[in-house]
Structure formats: C-alpha cells, structure tokens
Design a protein around this motif. Structure first.
Motif, short mmCIF file in Angstrom:
data_model
loop_
_atom_site.label_atom_id
_atom_site.label_comp_id
_atom_site.label_asym_id
_atom_site.label_seq_id
_atom_site.Cartn_x
_atom_site.Cartn_y
_atom_site.Cartn_z
N LYS A 147 -8.85 3.86 -1.50
CA LYS A 147 -8.24 2.66 -0.93
C LYS A 147 -9.00 2.18 0.31
O LYS A 147 -9.19 0.98 0.52
CB LYS A 147 -6.77 2.92 -0.57
CG LYS A 147 -5.86 3.00 -1.78
CD LYS A 147 -4.40 3.03 -1.34
CE LYS A 147 -4.07 4.31 -0.61
NZ LYS A 147 -2.66 4.34 -0.17
N GLU A 148 -9.44 3.13 1.14
CA GLU A 148 -10.20 2.75 2.32
C GLU A 148 -11.52 2.09 1.93
O GLU A 148 -11.94 1.09 2.54
CB GLU A 148 -10.48 3.99 3.18
CG GLU A 148 -9.25 4.57 3.87
CD GLU A 148 -9.63 5.69 4.82
OE1 GLU A 148 -10.49 5.46 5.70
OE2 GLU A 148 -9.08 6.80 4.68
N THR A 201 -12.23 0.48 -0.89
CA THR A 201 -12.03 -0.83 -1.51
C THR A 201 -11.59 -1.89 -0.50
O THR A 201 -11.58 -3.08 -0.82
CB THR A 201 -10.98 -0.75 -2.64
OG1 THR A 201 -9.75 -0.24 -2.13
CG2 THR A 201 -11.47 0.13 -3.78
N ARG A 205 -7.15 -6.06 -3.74
CA ARG A 205 -5.69 -5.89 -3.83
C ARG A 205 -5.39 -4.99 -5.03
O ARG A 205 -5.38 -5.43 -6.18
CB ARG A 205 -5.02 -7.25 -3.98
CG ARG A 205 -5.20 -8.14 -2.74
CD ARG A 205 -4.72 -9.54 -2.99
NE ARG A 205 -3.31 -9.54 -3.39
CZ ARG A 205 -2.73 -10.54 -4.06
NH1 ARG A 205 -3.44 -11.58 -4.44
NH2 ARG A 205 -1.46 -10.49 -4.37
N ILE A 206 -5.13 -3.73 -4.74
CA ILE A 206 -4.92 -2.73 -5.78
C ILE A 206 -3.50 -2.82 -6.32
O ILE A 206 -2.55 -3.02 -5.57
CB ILE A 206 -5.18 -1.31 -5.24
CG1 ILE A 206 -6.60 -1.19 -4.69
CG2 ILE A 206 -4.95 -0.27 -6.33
CD1 ILE A 206 -6.86 0.12 -3.99
N ILE A 236 0.82 -1.20 0.00
CA ILE A 236 0.00 0.00 0.00
C ILE A 236 0.86 1.26 0.00
O ILE A 236 0.59 2.22 -0.71
CB ILE A 236 -0.96 -0.02 1.20
CG1 ILE A 236 -2.02 -1.13 0.99
CG2 ILE A 236 -1.64 1.32 1.38
CD1 ILE A 236 -2.93 -1.33 2.19
N LEU A 274 -4.91 2.32 -12.29
CA LEU A 274 -5.08 1.45 -11.14
C LEU A 274 -5.94 0.27 -11.56
O LEU A 274 -6.96 0.44 -12.24
CB LEU A 274 -5.79 2.17 -9.99
CG LEU A 274 -5.06 3.32 -9.31
CD1 LEU A 274 -5.90 3.82 -8.14
CD2 LEU A 274 -3.70 2.89 -8.83
N SER A 330 0.80 4.22 -2.79
CA SER A 330 0.55 5.61 -2.44
C SER A 330 1.63 6.52 -3.00
O SER A 330 1.33 7.56 -3.58
CB SER A 330 0.48 5.74 -0.91
OG SER A 330 0.30 7.07 -0.54
N ASN A 350 -6.62 8.10 -1.32
CA ASN A 350 -6.59 7.49 0.01
C ASN A 350 -7.97 7.01 0.43
O ASN A 350 -8.13 5.92 0.98
CB ASN A 350 -6.04 8.48 1.04
CG ASN A 350 -4.57 8.77 0.84
OD1 ASN A 350 -3.85 8.01 0.20
ND2 ASN A 350 -4.10 9.89 1.39
#
Length: 505
Positions: A37-38, A40, A117-118, A6, A125, A10, A34
C-alpha cells in the motif's frame, strides 16, 4: 474518507489471511500488504520513477540498511546476513520500480500525483478504474518485508530495484556489473504462484512510418468519428494467447469494410498508448459523402454485432460507434489513395500469436502486439512489439513486418531489443527451489517459461555464471484496468521465499 477506506482494506486482508495461516504468518503477510500500500501511494509510471527511488533509499536508512543508486536510477539495498549465514552466497532479490499506467476512459485519476485507489474483491486486490501496479509493486514489497523481518534467517541480501522495465529494460541494460556482488538471483516479477519460471521471451520494438498526402476535402463530405472502445486489453506478452481484441486491428477491419462502400478520406488516427499493452481504444476521424451516411452507419452497426459474437468470451464491453465529428471541422484530409494505403497497411500487419512453444505446453513462442497508432498531417506512425523465446523467431517476425511495410511504402526502425532468457533446467537454484517447495506444500511446483519479458535474460547475459529463477504471486490482467493480485498467493510466495533463503545454511 481515504483513511477509512484504507483501514477497511487492511482489516479485510487480515480476515483472509486468518483463515489460511497461523497468527505469526498473518502478521508477516500483513506486513507485505502494508508495504504494498505504501508503494502504490508513490506515483511511479515508467520513465518517472525518481520519487520511488528516493522512497526506497529513505526506507533503507530508516531501517538501518545501506542503499545506493546508480546514475540511471536503479537502487540496491544491502542487507547483512543473519547469524550462521556469513559464509553463504549473497542472494539478489530483484524487482522493478515502474508500472504501466492505464486507466478507463471515464477515470479522472492523475498518475503523476494520485495514489492508486486499492479495492478488495473477495480474495483479490484491484484498483478503481486503473492498473493496480502489482506488476511489480508486490515484488518490491516482498523483498522489503523479508529484509525487515528480524526473526527470518538468510544470507546477505542485495535488494535490487530497477527503473524502466516497462520501457525496454532501460534500467537493467544500464546496470554496471560492479553494482551488485551476488551471483544467485531470485527475480520477483513472475505472475503465477506455484510456478518457478526459468525462461522468458526476448523482445524487439519496431517503429513504422508511412508518409501521406493531404488535400482539401470536397464540400459534399461529412466528417465523422469512428471509435472502437470497451475492450479488455491486457499484457501484450502473458495475455496475448487469450485472443482479446486489439482495438487498432478492429478499427482497421471496420475501415476496410467501409471503404468498399464509399470513398473514405482519413483525417486523424489514434489508438493504444503502450507498446506492451493490448490496445483497448482506437479511433479514426474520416470523411465521406454525406449522402451515404445512413448506409455507412448501418454497416458499422452490423459489423459491431458480428464482432460482439466473435469476441463474446473476451470482450463483452466492445463498442463500435460512428458519429458526426463534434469539434471544429478540418478542411483537409488524406487523399483517397493514401487513405486506402493506410487502411490496407493496418489490415495487413500481423498481430497476436504467430506460433506456440514446442517445448512447453500452452506457452506462446512468438507473437506481436500492434500497440500504438498516431497520425499527423503528413504521416501515420505505428509501433509494434515482437516477442519470442527464439532469436530466429524474433528475427523472422520482425522481417515479415518490415517487408509488409516496405510493400506499402512505409519505413521501419527497430527501437529496443533484448534477448530471450534461455531455460537452464539443470540449475542448482532450481533444484533447491523445487525441494523447498515440495517440502512446504507437498507437491511439485510447475517449472515453466513465460512469454512476457523478464529482466533475467539481461542479467544472465551480464553475469554468465549467475543462477536465476523467477517467482511471484498470482497476478491477472497486468497492464490494463482490472489488473488484480490474489491475496492468499502473496502469503504462499512469502513463505516459500523465506524457507528458500533459510535453506542456504
């Protein structure tokens, strides 16, 4: 390991934005990512959005905003107007919580407990072997980032997050008129930066059931699994014009070819998993005389080569395999006659683009997606999703499917329906949006309609005087593994949205 990954992502985001924006904009764009991401990290397959709703309400409380959930699970977060905007109209920023949960055949991901899982691929992305869920997590993140950005200037906002968008607009259909007060709506579920969407297709889902009879299999029969796999799939609305292969239709084509060379007895059928996703996999368990196995396998392999040539530009990973059945062998299968009826029905049902929109260049008007195939001992079931920007076109295509099914002895049942969102090119909100975009980027935005379904049509029907547009960053491949969102387009949409809201002073 996950923490390191992560952090790497970032820093990668910041690197891309630093090439495009001044420092202040970089930080604001990073704030969107940000939040993305939270979001997902919260499991939110459609029909299972409860934890996402709780997360949103907690986020609102932590940031000093009022939040409310209705009985269906829709959430509204109310954001006060900033100084000087008290007299401006309330603006609704609307997105949906749920995502289409699709994964590759080799993925071990559990959508009910694992975070997405990015991964970063250049300026894009994506996710590891699953859908990313940028449809519509990125819309949610944009709305939350705007609300939290204290220096921004805006009217009072209602951030509306609906449930069940991917399952027939369940949340928006149940939304009570008193839940929101705003009559200017900016939907954040469009998927092309630089475009302002002013219309979308309506939809209808049709269930199909064909009764079959089973009988004991002859001893001379071998049992085999015919599998179609490796297709790209995609969104059954916005990707339908790309002519990607539909695994169910390809399976039907192979079966129809095989039945002209042997007596085919079907045993099991399955394909697709979501009515709004183009099927990537389908398979049939079938029986035929073992003596003909080598010839039948060669025919299947030859047809695979033909399909490779036809789909070389869209589905390079296509495989068609015919292999001995590896589980406990069944003793019964469909009769030869009913097997033939099933195959004929699968082959006859339409799929793909029916016609193009005469008013908007390169936009589909009417289509359908044969999205799900299942069977049991006494019937096969199918689900087709029709879309059209014309109510008449929607009705005609549904009637065609119904007539084909009736001729085959199948019954149909219309399960979900929603009307098209009709374009309003004279909208004051559209005029304002075009002016803001032109001032920011020095060019005209594309004003268009899309073939996907947007909740805007339901909102327009509920609130007849509501001004509506839809915007969003560029997303490709939604509803299939390989879905991706263009990082620089996120910053441009954020900037446009900030200035559009500020223009109401």
């Amino acid at each position: 390991m996950r923490t390191k990954r992560i952090l790497f992502i970032s820093l990668g985001f910041l690197g891309i934005f630093s090439c495009l924006n001044p420092a202040g904009a970089q930080e604001k764009d990073q704030a969107v990512l940000n939040l993305f991401k939270e979001i997902t990290a919260v499991p939110r397959c459609f029909m299972y959005e409860r934890n996402m709703g709780i997360w949103l309400q907690n986020w609102a409380r932590e940031n000093g905003f009022q939040a409310e959930a209705d009985s269906t699970g829709n959430v509204v977060i109310r954001v006060p107007a900033t100084k000087g905007y008290a007299q401006a109209p309330i603006i609704v920023l609307q997105s949906h919580m749920d995502m289409v949960c699709e994964k590759s055949s080799t993925a071990t991901h559990d959508f009910f407990k694992d975070p997405i899982r990015i991964k970063q691929e250049g300026e894009w992305l994506a996710a590891e072997q699953t859908t990313l869920g940028a449809d519509d997590a990125i819309g949610m993140a944009l709305a939350l980032a705007i609300a939290k950005d204290s220096p921004s200037r805006h009217p009072a906002l209602e951030l509306v997050f609906t449930v069940g968008e991917e399952s027939g607009f369940r949340g928006i259909n149940a939304l009570d008129g008193s839940f929101i007060k705003g009559r200017v709506l900016i939907n954040l579920d469009s998927e092309l930066e630089g475009a302002i969407t002013i219309g979308s297709a309506g939809g209808r889902t049709t269930g199909i059931s064909l009764p079959v009879k089973s009988e004991k299999l002859p001893k001379s029969c071998g049992i085999y699994t015919l599998k179609v796999d490796g297709l790209q799939g995609g969104h059954s609305g916005v990707d339908i014009h790309l002519k990607r292969g539909n695994a169910i239709k390809i399976l039907a084509r192979v079966l129809e070819t095989l039945k002209s060379h042997a007596e085919i007895r079907l045993i099991e059928l399955k394909g697709g998993s979501r009515v709004n996703a183009i099927p990537r996999q389908a398979e049939a368990v079938l029986a035929f005389d073992s003596v003909r196995s080598e010839k039948i396998r060669k025919i299947a392999k030859d047809l695979e080569q033909i399909l490779h040539q036809e789909l070389a530009l869209t589905d390079k990973g296509l495989t068609v395999t015919l292999a001995p059945f590896e589980r406990e062998k069944p003793s019964k299968g469909f009769t030869v006659q009913d097997s033939s009826r099933v195959i004929s029905l699968l082959a006859a049902l339409p799929d793909g683009v029916a016609n193009m929109n005469p008013r908007f260049k390169d936009v589909v008007e009417t289509s359908n997606n044969l999205g799900i195939l299942q069977s049991n001992a006494d019937s096969i079931t199918l689900v087709s999703n029709q879309r059209s920007s014309s109510l008449a076109g929607l009705g005609e295509l549904t009637a065609k499917i119904r007539n084909i099914c009736f001729a085959a002895g199948a019954t149909t049942n219309d399960q979900n329906s929603y009307d098209p969102w009709q374009p309003n090119p004279d909208s004051a909100l559209l005029k304002r949006g075009k002016g803001v975009y032109r001032k920011l980027f020095g060019r005209e935005p594309l004003v268009t309609v899309i073939h996907g379904g947007l909740e805007c049509g339901v909102m327009a029907a509920k609130f007849r005087n509501m001004e509506i547009i839809a915007i969003g960053p560029t997303i490709q491949g939604a509803h299939a593994p390989g879905e991706r969102v263009h990082i620089p387009s996120i910053g441009k949409v954020r900037k446009f949205l900030v200035e559009l809201l500020a223009s109401y002073k």
